[in-house]
Each structure stands twice: as structure tokens, then as C-alpha cells.
Scaffold this motif. Structure first.
Motif, PDB file in Angstrom:
ATOM      1  N   ASN A 169       0.850  -1.191   0.000  1.00  0.00           N
ATOM      2  CA  ASN A 169       0.000   0.000   0.000  1.00  0.00           C
ATOM      3  C   ASN A 169       0.883   1.238   0.000  1.00  0.00           C
ATOM      4  N   GLY A 170       0.499   2.236  -0.791  1.00  0.00           N
ATOM      5  CA  GLY A 170       1.274   3.481  -0.802  1.00  0.00           C
ATOM      6  C   GLY A 170       1.198   4.144  -2.154  1.00  0.00           C
ATOM      7  N   ARG A 171       2.158   5.052  -2.410  1.00  0.00           N
ATOM      8  CA  ARG A 171       2.165   5.728  -3.715  1.00  0.00           C
ATOM      9  C   ARG A 171       3.581   6.168  -4.070  1.00  0.00           C
ATOM     10  N   LYS A 172       3.807   6.340  -5.349  1.00  0.00           N
ATOM     11  CA  LYS A 172       5.105   6.810  -5.852  1.00  0.00           C
ATOM     12  C   LYS A 172       4.855   7.976  -6.792  1.00  0.00           C
ATOM     13  N   GLN A 173       5.779   8.940  -6.780  1.00  0.00           N
ATOM     14  CA  GLN A 173       5.586  10.091  -7.673  1.00  0.00           C
ATOM     15  C   GLN A 173       6.838  10.370  -8.503  1.00  0.00           C
ATOM     16  N   PHE A 174       6.602  11.079  -9.598  1.00  0.00           N
ATOM     17  CA  PHE A 174       7.670  11.553 -10.505  1.00  0.00           C
ATOM     18  C   PHE A 174       8.425  10.413 -11.195  1.00  0.00           C
ATOM     19  N   ILE A 175       7.781   9.308 -11.484  1.00  0.00           N
ATOM     20  CA  ILE A 175       8.501   8.129 -11.980  1.00  0.00           C
ATOM     21  C   ILE A 175       8.675   8.169 -13.509  1.00  0.00           C
ATOM     22  N   SER A 176       9.941   8.116 -13.956  1.00  0.00           N
ATOM     23  CA  SER A 176      10.227   8.087 -15.391  1.00  0.00           C
ATOM     24  C   SER A 176       9.616   6.831 -16.006  1.00  0.00           C
ATOM     25  N   ASN A 177       8.949   6.992 -17.116  1.00  0.00           N
ATOM     26  CA  ASN A 177       8.201   5.914 -17.785  1.00  0.00           C
ATOM     27  C   ASN A 177       7.035   5.418 -16.927  1.00  0.00           C
ATOM     28  N   GLY A 178       6.767   6.114 -15.812  1.00  0.00           N
ATOM     29  CA  GLY A 178       5.726   5.647 -14.891  1.00  0.00           C
ATOM     30  C   GLY A 178       4.373   5.534 -15.556  1.00  0.00           C
ATOM     31  N   TYR A 179       4.107   6.399 -16.542  1.00  0.00           N
ATOM     32  CA  TYR A 179       2.781   6.399 -17.169  1.00  0.00           C
ATOM     33  C   TYR A 179       2.586   5.203 -18.094  1.00  0.00           C
ATOM     34  N   GLU A 230       2.605   8.922 -11.981  1.00  0.00           N
ATOM     35  CA  GLU A 230       2.312   8.727 -10.558  1.00  0.00           C
ATOM     36  C   GLU A 230       1.618   7.392 -10.380  1.00  0.00           C
ATOM     37  N   LEU A 231       2.013   6.645  -9.359  1.00  0.00           N
ATOM     38  CA  LEU A 231       1.455   5.305  -9.140  1.00  0.00           C
ATOM     39  C   LEU A 231       0.808   5.227  -7.766  1.00  0.00           C
TER      40      LEU A 231
END
Ligand SMILES: Cc1cc2nc3c(=O)[nH]c(=O)nc-3n(C[C@H](O)[C@H](O)[C@H](O)COP(=O)(O)OP(=O)(O)OC[C@H]3O[C@@H](n4cnc5c(N)ncnc54)[C@H](O)[C@@H]3O)c2cc1C
Length: 408
Positions: A169-179, A230-231
Motif C-alpha cells: 500500500n502506498g504511492r510513488k511520484q515523478f517516476i520516469s516511464n511511470g505512465y 504517478e502510481l
């Protein structure tokens, strides 16, 4: 770079041709396309297909799994050469590709063999397949490598053992190729009682995993052909074999971070080289005050300043990449130094480039401002400049640097 191997010379040649024949003409013809607010359609598929054809998409994937394996003795230097060339064409395209190389290095070192077989096969088969590395969270990023190895600074994303696997559980931001990645490496806290060097684990997370939501694509200032995302993880279950490293994931990711810093600096250098090329071309063709610009001494001096900064970055890059390839004791320090140095020097190079173009330097359709925007991204990516400086001094004086601020 000096002293290139035959393999490196050939790869540089084919990358340069790809950039000159495909990437730069595409960017020039389609300057509005960067601003398409539908991220899926921004970069046409045939650009990654063309990159695949020249064998630069699957660098880092072992040959036995169908990848293009570089000579290990000079692999980091080869990454640097190719990353620079591609970023000379477009820094966002280079970002897209280098994530695949960096995460492949991590997977080949840490993933169980059956998962390497599975995911390397997917990556090799599909030219649009992308990998992503997800560390940054709303409450922590580059500072995670500071000496604050205490529970308060740990990741907020949590993974808990359940039913033979893990629930995240949680979140990640600003991730390259994340989209648009097909496979993510995700870091999460697995022991809230200890500091992050002992309580952080890493996991493989396929895009289709239930509980994973790609929440949005960030609209970035530069490097816009890489879709930064963002995930969100909500009760996301991953099987036990998807655990890459338990507890010491940050330390084990060293195989990722040294080449990562070098690749970052090399892409940055590529942006600077392009800025110099367009500025030198403009200065030799554009007439102001009755003469081509370069005949005006103030203009000529700016070009000298740009060239000197570029050469200084290149020299440190060669030294740091060599240290990483050799596993030298000071490799970490040098890799952080060149990542930091490149970001500040090339920003200045890009500033000269737009200033030399006068009003044209600020016009979207002219295309030079894009280099300025792309250069600005490097100050923030893969650690801020302040955190990078701190990592450098900390690696040199681990017992004392920065410890005054804490209680005796
Ligand atoms: C284009 C782009 C791509 C990225 N790709 C990825 C990726 O693929 N994967 C990934 O995990 N992350 C990625 N990032 C995130 C990037 O690594 C972070 O943005 C960067 O590390 C800075 O962290 P932050 O944004 O949380 O800034 P913050 O940490 O909030 O920093 C804000 C300011 O505070 C300072 N600061 C923060 N903490 C401290 C401290 N403890 N002591 C002193 N000063 C401090 C910083 O130097 C900065 O000036 C990407 C970022 C960008 C812009």
C-alpha cells in the motif's frame, strides 16, 4: 570519449546516424507534438521501433535472453556514449530508453531466473515495452541517501507479508516511464522499526497487477517525450518470488545507481552538445550589425565558454565512467560529482544558446528553447543538486560530514 573500442565506435556511428536521419528531423517537423496533452500519442511508435532496429533498446539485457550485451569491462562507458548521442537528438527519448538499460542491469543481478526469462522476453519482443524504477514518494526522495538512517525517514509505502507473498500500500511520484511502463521495480518499507538501509525492500510489479493504478501523467517542463507518472498501490498483492531484495534493497541497488548517474550526466552532455551545435551554426549564419554574429567578439567569447564547459563535463564523465567500470573505490563519489557538475554546467551552456539566439531563442517554433527546458530538468532528476553535494562530501568524510546538526 577517447580510446573507444571498435564496438563503441560502431555503436556511436549508428546512434549518430539515427539521431541525424530520424530524431532531429522528427523534432524539427513536429515541434507542437511535445505539447499534445494525450501522452499516449506524443512520440510515434516508429521512433522506438527504429531505436530497436539499431539495437539500443535492450542494452543491459543478457545475450542469452535476446538482448544486446555490451563488453562488461567497458559497459558503463558504452552506456555513456550511447546516452549522449541519443540525448543530442532528444533528451526525453533518451530517458525512455535508458530506464530500460538501468532496470535491466538491476533485474539481471537481482531477479530470479524464471522471472528474468519472462520479462526479458517481453522487453525484447515488443519495441514499445518500457521499464520503470519507482523510489520517490510524496515524503521522500534523494534525501533517502542522507545519513538519517532512522525509522522517521523510512518510506511510507509499506509491504506486509501475506498468503505466501506481499501486500503493498502506498504511492510513488515523478517516476520516469511511470505512465506507460509494462513492468515496475517498486521500493517499500518492510520493517518500520529500523532505518531505511535495513528496512527497505524492492519488488517487481507488472503493470496488470490488481491494486496498481497509474494515477496520472505529469506534464513536465522538459524531456516531454518521456511520460513521467504517478502510481498508487491499494492492497496490491505480489507473489513471493517478486521480492527482489528484502531489507537491504537500497544498498543492493548500487548496481543501478552508478551507471544511473553516469547515464544521467551523459544525457545532460548530449543536450549541451546540441545546444553548442545550434548556437555555433546560428552564430556563423545569422547577420546582425552587418556581419555574421561570430564576428562580434562578445558572441565569440560565449561560444568559447560553452565549449570549455562541455569539455570539462566530458572529461569528468570519462573519468567517472571509467571508475564505475573498474569498480574503483572512489566510483560513487565521482558518479555523484559528474551528475551534479553536468547539471549546472550544461544549464549555463543552454542559457548561452538561447541568449545567442536573441528573440528567436524564446520562440517555440524555433526550437532552441527546448534545449533550455530539457537542461533544467537535470537539476531535479535523480537527486537535487544540494543532496548530490551532500552525498559527495558524505562519501569523502562519512564519520563527520553533516553530523553536527544531530545531538552529540
Ligand atoms: C523528470 C524527472 C524524472 C524522475 N524520475 C524518477 C524515477 O524514475 N524514479 C524515481 O524514483 N524518482 C524519479 N524522480 C524524482 C527525483 O529523483 C526527485 O524529484 C528528486 O530526487 C528530488 O526529490 P523531491 O522531488 O522529493 O524533492 P524534495 O526532496 O522535496 O526537495 C525539495 C528541496 O528540499 C531539499 N531537501 C530535501 N530533503 C532535504 C534534506 N534532508 N536535507 C537538506 N535538503 C533537503 C532539496 O535539495 C530541494 O531543494 C524524477 C524527477 C524528475 C523531475
Amino acid at each position: 570519449m577517447t580510446g573507444l573500442t571498435e564496438e563503441q565506435t560502431m555503436m556511436r556511428r549508428s546512434c549518430r546516424d539515427f539521431v541525424d536521419d530520424v530524431v532531429i528531423p522528427f523534432i524539427r517537423r513536429n515541434w507542437q507534438r511535445e505539447w499534445d496533452m494525450k501522452p499516449e500519442g506524443r512520440l510515434p511508435d516508429d521512433i522506438l521501433t527504429a531505436a530497436d532496429r539499431i539495437g539500443i533498446r535492450t542494452l543491459g539485457v543478457p545475450e542469452e535472453f535476446g538482448g544486446v550485451e555490451l563488453d562488461k569491462a567497458s559497459e558503463v562507458r558504452s552506456f555513456a556514449i550511447i546516452a549522449e548521442e541519443i540525448a543530442r537528438g532528444d533528451s526525453g527519448l533518451a530517458d525512455k530508453l535508458v530506464q530500460n538499460w538501468k532496470v535491466s542491469v538491476l533485474l539481471r543481478n537481482l531477479a530470479p531466473r524464471h522471472l528474468q526469462e519472462k520479462w526479458f522476453a517481453r522487453l525484447v519482443a515488443d519495441p514499445q515495452f518500457l521499464l520503470a524504477h519507482s523510489l520517490t514518494e510524496p515524503r521522500g526522495a534523494s534525501d533517502r541517501w542522507l545519513p538519517y538512517d532512522v525509522p522517521d525517514a523510512a518510506m511510507q509505502t509499506r509491504a506486509v507479508r501475506a498468503n505466501g507473498g506481499w501486500v503493498i500500500n502506498g504511492r510513488k511520484q515523478f517516476i520516469s516511464n511511470g505512465y506507460d511502463a509494462g513492468l515496475y521495480v517498486v521500493y517499500a518499507n518492510t520493517d518500520p522499526k529500523v532505518g531505511m538501509t535495513r528496512g527497505t525492500s524492492s519488488f517487481l510489479v507488472p503493470r496488470e497487477t490488481a491494486g496498481l493504478t497509474v494515477a496520472r501523467c505529469n506534464e513536465t517542463l522538459g524531456c516531454r517525450y518521456m511520460n513521467n507518472g504517478e502510481l498508487v498501490f491499494e492492497d496490491m498483492f505480489v507473489p513471493g518470488d517478486h521480492l527482489l531484495v528484502e531489507g537491504s534493497a537500497l544498498g543492493k541497488a548500487g548496481v543501478y545507481f552508478q551507471p544511473g548517474k553516469i547515464i544521467q550526466a551523459a544525457k545532460n552532455l548530449g543536450v549541451g552538445v546540441r545546444a553548442f551545435e545550434v548556437a555555433a551554426d546560428y552564430a556563423q549564419n545569422y547577420v546582425q550589425g552587418g556581419r555574421v554574429l561570430i564576428r562580434h567578439q562578445a558572441v565569440a567569447l560565449r561560444l568559447a565558454d560553452m565549449a570549455t564547459r562541455i569539455e570539462a563535463v566530458r572529461a569528468l564523465l570519462e573519468r567517472a565512467a571509467g571508475a564505475a567500470d573498474e569498480g574503483a573505490a572512489n566510483a560513487d563519489t565521482l558518479c555523484n560529482m559528474v551528475k551534479l557538475f553536468a547539471s549546472e554546467e550544461i544549464m549555463k551552456v543552454a542559457q548561452h544558446a538561447v541568449e545567442l539566439h536573441g528573440g528567436n531563442g524564446m520562440m517555440l517554433d524555433f526550437g532552441v528553447e527546448k534545449l533550455f527546458r530539457d537542461a533544467a530538468i537535470f537539476l531535479h532528476m535523480d537527486a537535487t543538486t544540494d543532496i548530490s553535494r551532500f552525498k559527495i562530501v558524505k562519501s569523502m568524510f562519512p564519520a563527520t560530514a553533516g553530523t553536527y546538526a544531530g545531538p552529540e
